[in-house]
Design an enzyme around this catalytic site. Structure first.
Site: not given
Ligand code: NAG
Ligand code: NAG
Length: 357
Positions: A87-89, A141, A143, A294
């Protein structure tokens, strides 16, 4: 009358009488004007009230979030992002556009990153967001799990948007994020830093950070501030999350198809996102935040997770979101020669009566 006064009264008294008469006239005129002004104020107020019934009021003075998105000057958009959904993008696009397009972006920082607000904070938040007119139009925005504004006596509702991701991918990304951080803030020390165990090894040894219960996150984020939403495996929570997704969210995209999400959002909320698609396409690399280190998953890891009820439900929710997003996209864009573009307005009015002569 003046003649009569002249014959009956001495000179000085005559003068005084004329003066008094003049003053009385002035006073009466003044009173009439004040009554006239009051009447105009009353008429304006009545007109406003009549108008308010048929069209949304403007301005934040009344503490109202205008429900009409085309009157976007006091629209509030809330993106209650789920951790590790890429979501950061998307958030960075909002930061890049806010100056140019003239809106505010605010990060909701909750203490200890707790996504559930206390009841008093829920009331404070709803009041603050709806009445803070200096910030409108605004893009919030953070969480924070879904909050139903209509419950708190607030007039109007914010516009919710969100992004969901394959639940296993999300958990794996979070797992490595806690251990290796990401290239966004590479220097920051993470909670599980130094733990070299891979996700596969964690699942094989039944570690707590990769347990199936940890998949239970996108459902509670869309379900909201109810105890049952956080009961892992609750069917009610899943159904509530689905219902909220289609009824309360303007658009929910997929991490895997973020470009389409950005493109549709630009078409739907141009007041905020004009220029977003181009920005996303040209700045793809700079907007991408990759979790470091990852690794691809072993098939045994996947099959083990997929046996759990929690995975089945989170996956059902994800597929539901995917179906819905594809339905929205297929009605919103067209692809021609490999180029995707949003459809122009394709409804119009006709047979308008009575005819204007
Ligand atoms: C949120 O606030 C805390 C305390 O002020 C701060 O340490 C933290 O860095 C903030 N979080 C983010 C994501 O900025
Ligand atoms: C909303 O909260 C912020 C930060 O606490 C505050 O500065 C602002 O005045 C509040 N606005 C309203 C309308 O309550």
């Amino acid at each position: 009358m003046m003649g009569l006064l002249r014959t009956m009264m001495p000179h000085k008294v005559q003068l005084l009488a004329v003066l008094a008469f003049g003053l009385a006239l002035l006073f009466m005129e003044n009173q009439i004007q004040r009554i006239e002004e009051s009447r105009e104020v009353l008429e304006r107020t009545m007109a406003r009230h009549e108008g308010a019934e048929s069209e949304p009021r403007k301005g934040g003075a009344g503490g109202q979030v205008t429900p009409s998105l085309s009157e976007a000057d006091d629209v509030v958009v809330i993106y209650n992002r789920v951790p590790k959904t890429g979501s950061t993008s998307f958030t960075n696009i909002a930061y890049d556009l806010c100056g140019r397009n003239g809106f505010h972006v605010l990060h909701i920082n909750t203490s200890k990153n707790n996504p559930v607000l206390s009841l008093q904070d829920q009331v404070r938040f709803v009041h603050n967001v709806t009445s803070w007119s200096e910030m409108k139009p605004a893009f919030y925005h953070g969480h924070v799990v879904y909050l139903d504004f209509s419950k708190y006596g607030a007039e109007g509702k914010p516009t919710y948007v969100n992004v969901v991701r394959d639940p296993v991918e999300r958990l794996v990304s979070y797992y490595y994020f806690l251990r290796f951080g990401d290239d966004y803030r590479p220097g920051l020390r993470r909670r599980k830093q130094g733990d070299k165990k891979t996700f596969d090894e964690c699942v094989a040894s039944g570690g707590p950070d990769c347990a199936a219960e940890k998949l239970w996150l996108q459902i509670p984020f869309f379900c909201g501030h109810h105890s049952e939403c956080w009961t892992v495996g609750s069917r009610w929570a899943l159904e509530t999350a689905k219902a909220n997704l289609v009824r309360q969210y303007l658009l929910v995209g997929l991490t895997e198809e973020l470009e389409d999400f950005v493109m549709i959002l630009e078409a739907v909320l141009p007041r905020f996102f004009r220029g977003a698609t181009q920005l996303y396409r040209t700045g793809k690399k700079s907007h991408l935040r990759k979790t470091s280190e990852k690794k691809p998953l072993a098939p045994e890891t996947l099959s083990r997770l997929r046996q759990s009820e929690v995975w089945k439900m989170e996956n059902e929710f994800y597929l539901f979101a995917q179906d819905h997003f594809h339905f929205v996209r297929d009605h919103a864009v067209r692809e021609k020669d490999g180029v995707v573009s949003v459809l122009p307005q394709s409804f119009f009015y006709e047979k308008i009566y009575p005819k204007v002569s």
